[in-house]
Design an enzyme around this catalytic site. Structure first.
Site, short mmCIF file in Angstrom:
data_model
loop_
_atom_site.label_atom_id
_atom_site.label_comp_id
_atom_site.label_asym_id
_atom_site.label_seq_id
_atom_site.Cartn_x
_atom_site.Cartn_y
_atom_site.Cartn_z
N CYS A 177 -5.24 9.95 -3.10
CA CYS A 177 -6.10 9.07 -3.92
C CYS A 177 -5.74 9.28 -5.39
O CYS A 177 -5.01 10.21 -5.73
CB CYS A 177 -7.57 9.36 -3.65
N TYR B 15 1.92 5.50 4.97
CA TYR B 15 0.95 5.83 6.04
C TYR B 15 -0.31 4.96 6.01
O TYR B 15 -1.29 5.28 6.68
CB TYR B 15 0.53 7.32 5.99
N ASP C 233 10.61 -5.78 6.73
CA ASP C 233 10.01 -4.46 6.49
C ASP C 233 10.66 -3.82 5.26
O ASP C 233 11.79 -4.15 4.89
CB ASP C 233 10.21 -3.56 7.73
N GLU C 234 9.96 -2.92 4.61
CA GLU C 234 10.47 -2.11 3.47
C GLU C 234 11.07 -2.99 2.38
O GLU C 234 12.21 -2.77 1.94
CB GLU C 234 11.50 -1.08 3.97
N GLY D 226 0.85 -1.19 0.00
CA GLY D 226 0.00 0.00 0.00
C GLY D 226 0.88 1.23 0.00
O GLY D 226 2.12 1.12 0.06
N CYS E 231 -6.74 12.83 -6.79
CA CYS E 231 -5.87 13.93 -6.32
C CYS E 231 -4.48 13.78 -6.91
O CYS E 231 -3.84 14.78 -7.27
CB CYS E 231 -5.85 13.99 -4.80
N GLY F 259 -0.61 1.95 7.14
CA GLY F 259 -0.68 1.03 8.27
C GLY F 259 0.02 -0.30 8.04
O GLY F 259 -0.21 -1.26 8.76
N LYS F 260 0.91 -0.34 7.06
CA LYS F 260 1.62 -1.60 6.75
C LYS F 260 2.50 -2.05 7.92
O LYS F 260 2.45 -3.20 8.35
CB LYS F 260 2.50 -1.43 5.49
N THR F 261 3.32 -1.12 8.42
CA THR F 261 4.23 -1.49 9.52
C THR F 261 3.44 -1.81 10.79
O THR F 261 3.79 -2.75 11.51
CB THR F 261 5.25 -0.35 9.76
#
Ligand SMILES: Nc1ncnc2c1ncn2[C@@H]1O[C@H](COP(=O)(O)OP(=O)(O)O)[C@@H](O)[C@H]1O
Ligand SMILES: Cc1cn([C@H]2C[C@H](O)[C@@H](COP(=O)(O)O)O2)c(=O)[nH]c1=O
Ligand SMILES: [Zn+2]
Length: 191
Positions: A177, A13, A86-87, A10, A180, A15-17
């Protein structure tokens, strides 16, 4: 029995981590054996932990390459229930085959990463891992411009870099989005 590969993707920001940290907690509470890895390039909040944007964290082993991850994993061969990474978009593409080998050795693998760069292009490593995954969780963020909970892209607020890899946070990137993103960049003209 082989392990299972779960990939959480995603924009920034989304919420993956945070989701990875709750999966780590489940393994910790169950007294399972696991390792948490992060790429050494990610020095944003900490070199020794994975850290969410809200400050939640877990200790992690930093590795400079997929090969270093493979070697560290091999040192614990036969002892692990899972590994967490992560990452994943920061890793070289050899990580894909290494993850496959780890799953077939019976260990569950959980990866988190950006699926798209700020240029709206897929990150190759992440997308290849999504292709071999058992489960892909795609998250959204709140669009920083319109406030709708439908942000799927990360937009770069400062000058572009040649490389699509550039560590940073709010000072460089916001989640937006599609509509935008389009208004901000004029990249997709439509009909
Ligand atoms: N635009 C946004 N949309 C959603 N959450 C945001 C946004 N900006 C900041 N946050 C915060 O970021 C947290 C998620 O952080 P984190 O799990 O580190 O995300 P990721 O790993 O996907 O970048 C949310 O719980 C929220 O507090
Ligand atoms: C969009 C985008 C981001 N990055 C970097 C910026 C951050 O250091 C990480 C993503 O962190 P998060 O945990 O998902 O918030 O990746 C990048 O290098 N290139 C990009 O296009
Ligand atoms: Zn929007």
């Amino acid at each position: 029995m082989s392990g299972k590969l779960t990939v959480i993707v995603g924009p920034m920001y989304s919420g993956k981590t945070t989701e990875l940290l709750s999966l780590i907690e489940i393994y910790a509470l169950g007294k399972k054996n696991y390792l948490v890895f992060k790429p050494s390039i990610d020095i944003r909040y900490s070199e020794e932990h994975i850290v969410s944007h809200t400050g939640l964290k877990a200790p992690a082993i930093k590795v400079t390459s997929s090969d270093e991850l493979r070697k560290t994993f091999a040192e614990h061969a036969g002892q692990l229930d899972a590994i967490f990474i992560d990452e994943i978009h920061f890793f070289d593409e050899n990580i894909v085959q290494i993850i496959e080998e780890i799953i077939y050795s019976g260990v569950n693998v959980f990866c988190v990463g950006l699926d798209m760069s700020y240029k709206h292009r897929p990150f190759k490593t992440t997308v290849q891992i999504m292709g071999i995954a058992d489960e892909v969780i795609k998250k959204k963020a709140v669009c920083h411009i319109c406030g709708e909970y439908k942000a799927v892209v990360s937009y770069r607020k400062v000058d572009d870099t040649e490389s699509e890899i550039d560590v940073g946070g709010m000072e460089k990137y916001i989640a937006v989005c599609r509509d935008c993103y389009n208004k901000l960049t004029g990249r997709f003209k439509g009909n």
